[in-house]
Each structure stands twice: as C-alpha cells, then as structure tokens.
Design an enzyme around this catalytic site. Structure first.
Site, PDB file in Angstrom:
ATOM      1  N   GLY A 178       0.870  -1.333  -0.018  1.00 49.79           N
ATOM      2  CA  GLY A 178      -0.043  -0.127  -0.056  1.00 49.79           C
ATOM      3  C   GLY A 178       0.979   1.110  -0.046  1.00 49.79           C
ATOM      4  CD  GLU A 236       7.004  -5.547  -2.111  1.00 45.87           C
ATOM      5  OE1 GLU A 236       6.977  -4.893  -2.967  1.00 45.87           O
ATOM      6  OE2 GLU A 236       7.836  -6.372  -1.779  1.00 45.87           O
ATOM      7  CB  CYS A 271       3.184   0.104  -7.075  1.00 48.97           C
ATOM      8  SG  CYS A 271       3.377  -1.722  -7.536  1.00 48.97           S
TER       9      CYS A 271
HETATM   10  P1  NAD Z   1      -5.501   0.930   0.394  1.00 49.45           P
HETATM   11  O1  NAD Z   1      -6.118   2.369   0.522  1.00 49.45           O
HETATM   12  O2  NAD Z   1      -6.305  -0.026  -0.080  1.00 49.45           O
HETATM   13  O3  NAD Z   1      -4.673   0.523   1.802  1.00 49.45           O
HETATM   14  C1  NAD Z   1      -3.954  -0.529   1.640  1.00 49.45           C
HETATM   15  C2  NAD Z   1      -4.268  -1.336   2.906  1.00 49.45           C
HETATM   16  O4  NAD Z   1      -4.050  -0.617   4.007  1.00 49.45           O
HETATM   17  C3  NAD Z   1      -5.777  -1.562   2.930  1.00 49.45           C
HETATM   18  O5  NAD Z   1      -5.984  -3.279   3.196  1.00 49.45           O
HETATM   19  C4  NAD Z   1      -6.479  -0.672   3.827  1.00 49.45           C
HETATM   20  O6  NAD Z   1      -7.411  -1.290   4.740  1.00 49.45           O
HETATM   21  C5  NAD Z   1      -5.025  -0.354   4.945  1.00 49.45           C
HETATM   22  N1  NAD Z   1      -5.112   0.738   5.363  1.00 49.45           N
HETATM   23  C6  NAD Z   1      -5.386   1.924   4.864  1.00 49.45           C
HETATM   24  N2  NAD Z   1      -5.270   2.895   5.799  1.00 49.45           N
HETATM   25  C7  NAD Z   1      -4.952   2.362   7.052  1.00 49.45           C
HETATM   26  C8  NAD Z   1      -4.593   2.987   8.429  1.00 49.45           C
HETATM   27  N3  NAD Z   1      -4.820   4.379   8.661  1.00 49.45           N
HETATM   28  N4  NAD Z   1      -4.360   2.033   9.138  1.00 49.45           N
HETATM   29  C9  NAD Z   1      -4.380   0.745   8.938  1.00 49.45           C
HETATM   30  N5  NAD Z   1      -4.549   0.190   7.974  1.00 49.45           N
HETATM   31  C10 NAD Z   1      -4.863   1.249   6.980  1.00 49.45           C
HETATM   32  O7  NAD Z   1      -4.341   0.976  -0.739  1.00 49.45           O
HETATM   33  P2  NAD Z   1      -3.126   2.255  -1.082  1.00 49.45           P
HETATM   34  O8  NAD Z   1      -2.539   2.719  -0.087  1.00 49.45           O
HETATM   35  O9  NAD Z   1      -4.146   3.447  -1.663  1.00 49.45           O
HETATM   36  O10 NAD Z   1      -2.539   1.563  -2.318  1.00 49.45           O
HETATM   37  C11 NAD Z   1      -1.884   2.315  -3.502  1.00 49.45           C
HETATM   38  C12 NAD Z   1      -0.692   2.486  -2.988  1.00 49.45           C
HETATM   39  O11 NAD Z   1       0.035   1.304  -2.801  1.00 49.45           O
HETATM   40  C13 NAD Z   1       0.333   3.476  -3.862  1.00 49.45           C
HETATM   41  O12 NAD Z   1       1.211   3.897  -3.235  1.00 49.45           O
HETATM   42  C14 NAD Z   1       1.089   2.084  -4.570  1.00 49.45           C
HETATM   43  O13 NAD Z   1       2.206   2.407  -5.344  1.00 49.45           O
HETATM   44  C15 NAD Z   1       1.342   1.249  -3.632  1.00 49.45           C
HETATM   45  N6  NAD Z   1       1.559  -0.146  -4.139  1.00 49.45           N
HETATM   46  C16 NAD Z   1       2.455  -0.540  -3.928  1.00 49.45           C
HETATM   47  C17 NAD Z   1       2.729  -2.225  -4.626  1.00 49.45           C
HETATM   48  C18 NAD Z   1       4.020  -2.961  -4.555  1.00 49.45           C
HETATM   49  O14 NAD Z   1       3.851  -4.038  -4.729  1.00 49.45           O
HETATM   50  N7  NAD Z   1       5.271  -2.185  -4.064  1.00 49.45           N
HETATM   51  C19 NAD Z   1       1.565  -2.694  -5.238  1.00 49.45           C
HETATM   52  C20 NAD Z   1       0.528  -2.095  -5.400  1.00 49.45           C
HETATM   53  C21 NAD Z   1       0.393  -0.823  -4.702  1.00 49.45           C
END
Ligand code: NAD
Length: 491
Positions: A188, A210, A244
């Site tokens: 995330g 990640e 990502c």
């Molecule tokens: P998201 O909002 O779905 O969050 C990811 C997870 O974190 C979810 O399961 C969510 O419930 C949890 N979460 C969110 N806020 C939280 C909090 N305050 N406390 C605890 N848990 C919490 O996804 P996102 O973060 O918007 O995803 C997009 C980001 O992820 C981008 O920055 C992208 O580059 C990155 N990403 C990285 C990869 C990788 O493999 N490196 C892959 C996909 C996405």
C-alpha cells in the site's frame, strides 16, 4: 463472528500443532489454491471488471495467470526449497554437519491494496503457505467485489484452521494490527506503511513493506520514439495508471519532447481507438476520492493532449502534460492515474541528480541506445529495480526479486524470494561427539600454547592468487598434526 484476537489465537494453536510444517499440508493448500484460481477465473475477472473496469486481457495477464504460474512454480520447487542448505565449513568444523534450515515464522499477516487486488493478496499467500505459516489475509476494502469474492473462495478452498481472511477497512485493520504476528507483509502507500511498521515494532515483528513512489523514465535522443511511446503508454495505460511500477513521469532533452508527444498520441489512438471511453481495453479510477484527486492535478495545468474526464464513470483519458516543472503540483506525489508529465532536462546528469534528490522509487526506467549512459543510471541512482528500454516487465520474471528501497519499501518477493521472505533462515550446527582431543584446545585452564594454536588455525588471510595454496597446505599440516596427537595419545 469470532473476534480478531480469537482468530489469531486459533491460528496460533494450529501453528503450534505443527500441521503447517508438514510438506503434505503445504502441497495440499497450494493445489487447493490452484483449483481456487482455475475453477473461478471467470468470477475473478468479473469482480475485477466491477471494481476497476479491468478488461479480461489484463485480468488474466496481471492477476489470474500471473498468480497461477507462481503457484505452479512453488509446487514444482517446494521439495528443493524446503531442504536444508549445507554451508561451507572451516577446518575446525570439518566433521560436523552445518546447514541452514528454512523455518516458518508462525502466524503471518498479509495486508493488500486495491489496484491488483487478487495478485497482491494471493502472491504473498503462496509463499506464506509454501514456507509453512498460518495466515491472516486482509484485502483492501476499496476493491470490494474482489475482496468479497476472495473471502468466499478462501473459506471454501483453503484450510480454515490455518488460513483466515478478514474483511474491513481502517478500523478493522487497526484492530488486526493490535494483535501479535510473527511476520507482517503490507502492500500500500508509504504513509500507512509507517503505521504498519510502528504497530509491528510493538512486538518486534519483522515486516515486508511493498510501497509506491514516483518512478522516473528517462528518454534519450537516440531511441526509436514510437517504440518508446508504445512501451511507456502500455505501462501507464494498464489499469488506467493505477500500478505501483507505472512510469510516473518522463524526463528528456528539449528536442525529444515534441516528437515523443506525437508518438504517444499515436500510441493512444492505436491502443484505444479514437474514443478511449468506448475502448474495451481501458480501465477506470477506483473511486470518486481518487478521481477528484487526479482531477485537481489536471486542473492545475493545460494538457498537451488528453484531459477528458467523466466523474460519473470515474473515467480519465490518457493525458500528457509538457514542460512540467519540479515545483508543479503533479511532481509532488505519486500520480497513480493515467497522467504522464514530461519534464525537460538539460543533460542526463540533471535527470540523475533530480532522481537522487527525491525519495527512492520502486522502479527507474531508462530508454537509450547508449550503453555508457544506461550503466551510469544503473550505478548512480538507487531504486527497487531498474528496467532498461521498457517498463514494468522486470517484475514479470520470477527469478528477479520485486521490492522497494527507502520510501518505496523494504524486503522483496516473487518466485523463490516469496518463500524466502516467509522463512526464517535457521542456522543449525550438528557437532560430532567424537574428536574431543581437538576441543581440549578451547577449554580452561587456558594456556598460551592453546591460544596460539587456535589463533593460527582460525586466522583468515586476504584472498591472493599467489598464496591460494596456503589454506590447503595448512589443512594438510593441521590434519597430520591432529592425527599424530591422536596416535600418540591413544595408541
Ligand atoms: P489501500 O487504501 O487499499 O490501503 C492498503 C491497505 O491498508 C488496505 O488493506 C487498507 O485497509 C489498509 N489501511 C489503509 N489505511 C489504513 C490505516 N490508517 N491504518 C491501517 N490500515 C490502513 O491502498 P493504497 O495505499 O491506496 O494503495 C496504493 C498505494 O500502494 C500506492 O502508493 C501504490 O504505489 C502502492 N502499491 C505498491 C505495490 C508494491 O508492490 N510495491 C503494489 C500495489 C500498490
């Protein structure tokens, strides 16, 4: 419904029973996961279409087949990977058995993001199972259809005593993070990454993060710009830029910008036709919040082309912005949408300096026919990975680790790297009870002679081809000495 703490405590009981350590159990779960994918691929593709308007081609390429192949890879190599690896030994341990045994951590937590909802949860799960762990899965609440389907399928196909999926958003994830896990694997954004890491720190739980970031792409003057445009647009257009490792922004010399924009326009028309909104191959933004975030970025600058939006449909056409400055809004944070800004740089060095002035990216892309320049980018920038003359594809090869560095993350996975991530490398030394006469050297009462002997035989020398015969010679002398002592002592 059981509480989160009950779920984790039941999984811990299962882990302590030793069930998941059995190779038979691991194989059975991997086969079940394979069936889960094979028997439900149409439903998975449909859920992805509902969440992201992901077309079937992308769903199979990036999520279904990608995960399926990884499961097969783990099944094919499980016996080899789970075997202890013998290590090189020094003379003193020559009669002992010394090896590294991959041990499961215990109960692990996998938290996923919404952009590739199946792949991001299931790929780590494959490694967690093959390494012998019990698992809690927490998919993203934003890709709700995918999360609901995954919940149904996980409970139907996988062992509920050892693998549990919990649905929910921030409050549920916060509750989950209060529990003690033996490993946490989070995908995330970097800000939530910090929350996960500090929750893990409470119990000294190791983490893989990640994360994301702004992935730069440098385009040199000496390239076929249509090829470059096709490859860049494929990377940026897939999943409507919500990847990502999508190229976040382009840097190029002034003379490259105009022809590159023309080439990108051609690519858009070849890929998606003249009405992108009607294309079967183009996705949508995940939700209104992210749509509005991208809309605000677009309103701050006039696009070179693209820029059409439809809030109801959460649709944004591939858009290119030119002559972007480092101070522009779009250069502040990861774009995570189908907008491609181009920044002019005076020289490759300026591009390298710019990359190095920012947080470390997940990927750096270089398009050039100049080998010297490519090597300079590879050695003078730091990022999770580098792909030269293409984008995204370096993550498709399971023999390369996938992961970030600095703000783009820590740890890596894919293929065997996932198995390694979920395994503790336990050092095992199994000493012989014989040859006690050699051990007397280290026991009190300490003598100068013994100390001298130990120091001589444990002293390391710098590698030097001229003296490479010294170690084997020492070994022979040592063995003759040891055997002579034994001979005189016992015969
Ligand atoms: P998201 O909002 O779905 O969050 C990811 C997870 O974190 C979810 O399961 C969510 O419930 C949890 N979460 C969110 N806020 C939280 C909090 N305050 N406390 C605890 N848990 C919490 O996804 P996102 O973060 O918007 O995803 C997009 C980001 O992820 C981008 O920055 C992208 O580059 C990155 N990403 C990285 C990869 C990788 O493999 N490196 C892959 C996909 C996405």
């Amino acid at each position: 419904m059981s509480s989160v703490s009950d779920v984790v405590s039941n999984l811990r009981q299962s882990f302590n029973s030793g069930l998941t350590k059995s190779i038979v159990w691991r194989r059975r779960q991997l086969h079940a996961l394979l069936r889960l994918i094979d028997e439900n691929s149409d439903d998975i593709a449909e859920a992805l279409r509902k969440d992201l308007n992901k077309c079937e081609f992308e769903s199979f390429l990036f999520e279904i087949d990608f995960t399926r192949n990884d499961i097969v890879n783990h099944l094919n190599n499980l016996s080899k990977w789970t075997k202890p690896t013998p290590v090189k030994k020094t003379l003193f341990f020559i009669a002992d058995s010394c090896f590294i045994k991959p041990d499961p951590f215990g109960v692990v937590l996998i938290i996923g993001a919404w952009n590739y909802p199946f792949q991001i949860i299931l790929l780590p799960l494959v490694g967690a199972i093959s390494a012998g762990n019990c698992v809690v899965l927490k998919p993203s609440e934003y890709a709700a259809s995918s999360a609901d389907l995954m919940c149904k399928l996980v409970s139907k196909y996988l062992d509920p005593e050892c693998i549990q999926l919990i649905l929910g958003g921030v409050p549920e994830t916060t509750e989950i993070l209060k529990q003690r896990f033996d490993y946490i694997f989070y995908t995330g954004n970097s800000e939530v990454g910090k929350i996960v890491m500090s929750a893990a720190a409470e119990n000294l739980t190791p983490v893989t993060l990640e994360l994301g970031g702004k992935n730069p792409a440098y385009v040199d003057w000496n390239c076929n710009l249509q090829t470059v445009a096709n490859r860049l647009l494929w990377g940026k257009g897939s999943n409507a830029g919500q990847t990502c490792i999508a190229p976040d922004y382009i840097m190029c010399p002034q003379e490259v910008q105009a022809p590159l924009v023309e080439a990108l326009k051609q690519s858009v028309s070849h890929f998606y036709g003249d009405n992108v909104g009607k294309s079967e191959c183009y996705g949508r933004i995940i939700n209104k919040r992210h749509f509005k975030r991208l809309q605000a970025i677009l309103e701050s600058k006039t696009p070179a082309f693209g820029g059409e939006m439809n809030e109801e449909e959460k649709f944004i056409t591939p858009t290119v912005l030119t002559d972007v400055k480092p101070t522009d809004l779009i250069m502040k944070e990861e774009i995570f949408g189908p907008i491609l800004p181009i920044m002019i740089v005076e020289s490759p060095q300026e591009a390298i300096d710019y990359v190095n002035s920012r947080e470390k990216a997940l990927a750096v892309y270089v398009f050039s026919n100049d080998k010297g320049l490519v090597k300079k980018f590879v050695s003078e920038t730091s990022s999770g990975g580098v792909c030269i003359n293409d984008c995204i594809l370096h993550t498709a090869l399971e023999t390369l680790p996938f992961g970030g560095v600095g703000y783009s993350g820590m740890g890596s996975y894919h293929g065997k790297f996932t198995f390694d991530t979920f395994s503790h490398k336990k050092a095992v030394m199994w000493r012989t009870m014989g040859m006690e006469f050699l051990n007397t050297l280290r026991y009190p009462p300490f003598t100068n002679t013994n100390a001298e002997m130990i120091r001589r035989f444990t002293k390391k020398s710098l590698k030097n081809s001229k003296t490479s015969f010294v170690f084997p010679l020492c070994a022979v002398v040592f063995l003759i000495g040891a055997l002579s002592i034994a001979f005189f002592k016992y015969l």
